[in-house]
Scaffold this active site. Structure first.
Site, PDB file in Angstrom:
ATOM      1  N   GLY A  34       0.953  -1.085   0.000  1.00  0.00           N
ATOM      2  CA  GLY A  34       0.000   0.000   0.000  1.00  0.00           C
ATOM      3  C   GLY A  34       0.996   1.134   0.000  1.00  0.00           C
ATOM      4  O   GLY A  34       1.872   1.166   0.846  1.00  0.00           O
ATOM      5  N   THR A  35       0.957   2.008  -0.936  1.00  0.00           N
ATOM      6  CA  THR A  35       2.074   2.943  -1.045  1.00  0.00           C
ATOM      7  C   THR A  35       1.610   4.314  -1.408  1.00  0.00           C
ATOM      8  O   THR A  35       0.542   4.478  -1.993  1.00  0.00           O
ATOM      9  CB  THR A  35       3.014   2.474  -2.177  1.00  0.00           C
ATOM     10  OG1 THR A  35       3.384   1.155  -1.937  1.00  0.00           O
ATOM     11  CG2 THR A  35       4.227   3.338  -2.290  1.00  0.00           C
TER      12      THR A  35
END
Lengths: 235, 253
Positions: A34-35
């Protein structure tokens, strides 16, 4: 959970049992970022920013201090999002090819070339890869450049590019706050704010803010951790 | 050529010149089961007496997200051909790269022969059909517009994602097939010998309607006008949308 697996059928039954109990998501989903990654180009250089959290499935944090801004060359860095393993594999290949290109041409590789190598790779293996890249850097030919390569392998040059799951929460902030002609300090503040806002709304992003400031003279890596991260409304 | 160890994920051999194995679409090994990701909206085109007008917006969507809002979707291949497509823009750009490489080869040969719109249209039809047959389709409905030098007339063709290629005076891709095609067909039936300005107006009206009615569209558009001399791409046209209905100006007391 069954303790004996005598055949593949038994193994699949085991996995199904896991999924019913909700554990399958935790233990069998790909390690994914998740960036939030973002890059901004200004007159003399480029600022890249990223968070540092990697999650596994939707719930488990795998790493809290990951480096998402990878160095492709002295003045070319690449932010990666998507599946971790895919990102790392792709980065290795790009670094290899870029290095070779630099040797063959006996000059510092251009950012456009790095982006093209990356996009070609991502496009040709698009069914097997789930990775999205943002390449930012400086070269003597075209100066500072930022390239976005979303999943699917399309390459496009932009003055400001954001990617990763956290980026969806900050498009509004980017649209309202980005102005062409910002100075280096304004860009650093803009990028830090972007990553901080994304981290505070996206559960897939978190940890520390990693920044890389690239210009003609240096590629400076910075970290903002804990209290150093810009604060906003937290309600 | 440059043989070096590649990680196992590499399938086809690599080299950096444009005649490499991987530039041949017949041998492309990418498997497109994933479907279109970075998509473009509709494309509309109409033939007029001395040429063709083609229009498309400048938006590339990422699902429902309007991700890249100032992108070229109309590509000039040479002085006689221009093309645009809806659907997966990475695939379209791949095809345009191949066509540009072929165009460069033609320029190097310098014998005055280059691929006209008919040849490019036919080639695209074959490539798209072949990829559909392999089960790895290119997710584009392509509009090919140009000037046929051999027959001295405007050329307008369409290739669907499955390789159905045909020529028609009015052609659309995407949602415009439902919204724009009937409108443009009527305009063409009323006046098949319209002039350039009338054709440009028709296309602009069509794009305005599409902007109002298609979710994944924008009012920043490009137009390409092809005539017997050249291809002229007008960039950064902002369409004016009529909001009188919203402001109750059309409602009488």
């Amino acid at each position: 959970m069954p303790t004996e697996f005598t055949s593949l059928d038994d193994l699949s039954i085991g996995l199904n049992e896991l999924s019913e109990s909700g554990e399958k998501d935790l233990f069998y989903s790909p390690v994914s970022d998740g960036t939030t990654i973002i890059a901004v180009q200004y007159d003399q250089g480029v600022i890249l920013g990223a968070d540092s959290q990697t999650s596994r499935g939707r719930q488990l944090v795998s790493t809290k201090t990951r480096f998402k801004l990878a160095r492709l060359h002295e003045r070319i860095f690449c932010g990666t999002s998507g599946r971790c393993a895919d990102s790392k594999a792709v980065l290795e290949v790009i670094k290899n090819r870029l290095h070779l290109k630099g040797i063959i041409e006996d000059s510092a590789p251009r950012v456009r070339v790095a982006a093209h190598i990356a996009s070609k790779l991502c496009y040709e293996h698009r069914n097997n890869l789930e990775t999205s890249l943002i390449i930012g850097g400086w070269d003597p030919v075209e100066g500072p450049q930022v390239y976005a390569i979303p999943i699917g392998g399309m390459m496009t040059q932009l003055p400001v590019a954001a990617g990763g799951s956290g980026s969806t929460y900050i498009y509004g902030y980017i649209d309202s706050m980005y102005k062409p002609g910002m100075s280096r300090e304004e860009c650093i503040r803009f990028v830090s704010n972007c990553v901080s806002l994304a981290m505070s709304r996206d559960s897939g992003s978190g940890g520390v803010i990693r920044l890389v400031a690239i210009d003609k003279d240096e590629a400076n890596r910075m970290v903002l951790a804990g209290d150093e991260i810009p604060k906003f409304y937290q309600g | 050529m440059y043989k070096h160890d590649m990680p196992a994920m590499d399938i086809a051999p690599r080299s950096y010149n444009s005649n490499s194995y991987t530039m041949n679409p017949v041998f492309a090994t990418n498997k497109h089961s994933t479907g279109p990701i970075t998509t473009g909206g509709s494309v509309v085109a109409i033939r007029y007496e001395d040429g063709v007008v083609l229009g498309a917006d400048k938006l590339i969507s990422y699902g429902h997200l309007r991700r890249f809002r100032d992108q070229t979707r109309i590509f000039k291949i040479n002085e006689t051909t221009v093309l645009a497509a809806n659907g997966e823009q990475a695939d379209l750009r791949y095809l345009v790269d191949l066509l540009n490489a072929e165009q460069k080869q033609a320029e190097l040969r310098g014998d005055g022969f280059e691929k006209g719109p008919r040849a490019i249209h036919s080639w695209l039809g074959r490539v798209l059909y072949h990829r559909r047959t392999k089960g790895e389709p290119l997710f584009n409905d392509i509009v090919v517009a140009g000037w046929d030098r051999k027959e001295s007339r405007p050329y307008l063709g369409h290739v669907s994602m499955l390789g159905v290629a045909y020529e028609a005076p009015v052609v659309c891709s995407g949602i415009a097939t439902y919204i724009g095609l009937p409108y443009l067909r009527e305009a063409y039936q009323v006046m098949p010998t319209m002039n350039r300005d009338q054709a440009v107006d028709s296309i602009k009206n069509c794009l305005t309607q599409l902007c109002m009615r298609e979710c994944r569209s924008s009012n920043l558009v490009q137009l390409a006008v092809v005539n017997n001399k050249t291809v002229d791409i007008k960039d950064n046209i902002v369409l004016e949308l009529n909001w009188d209905l919203a402001k109750n100006k059309l409602i009488k007391n």
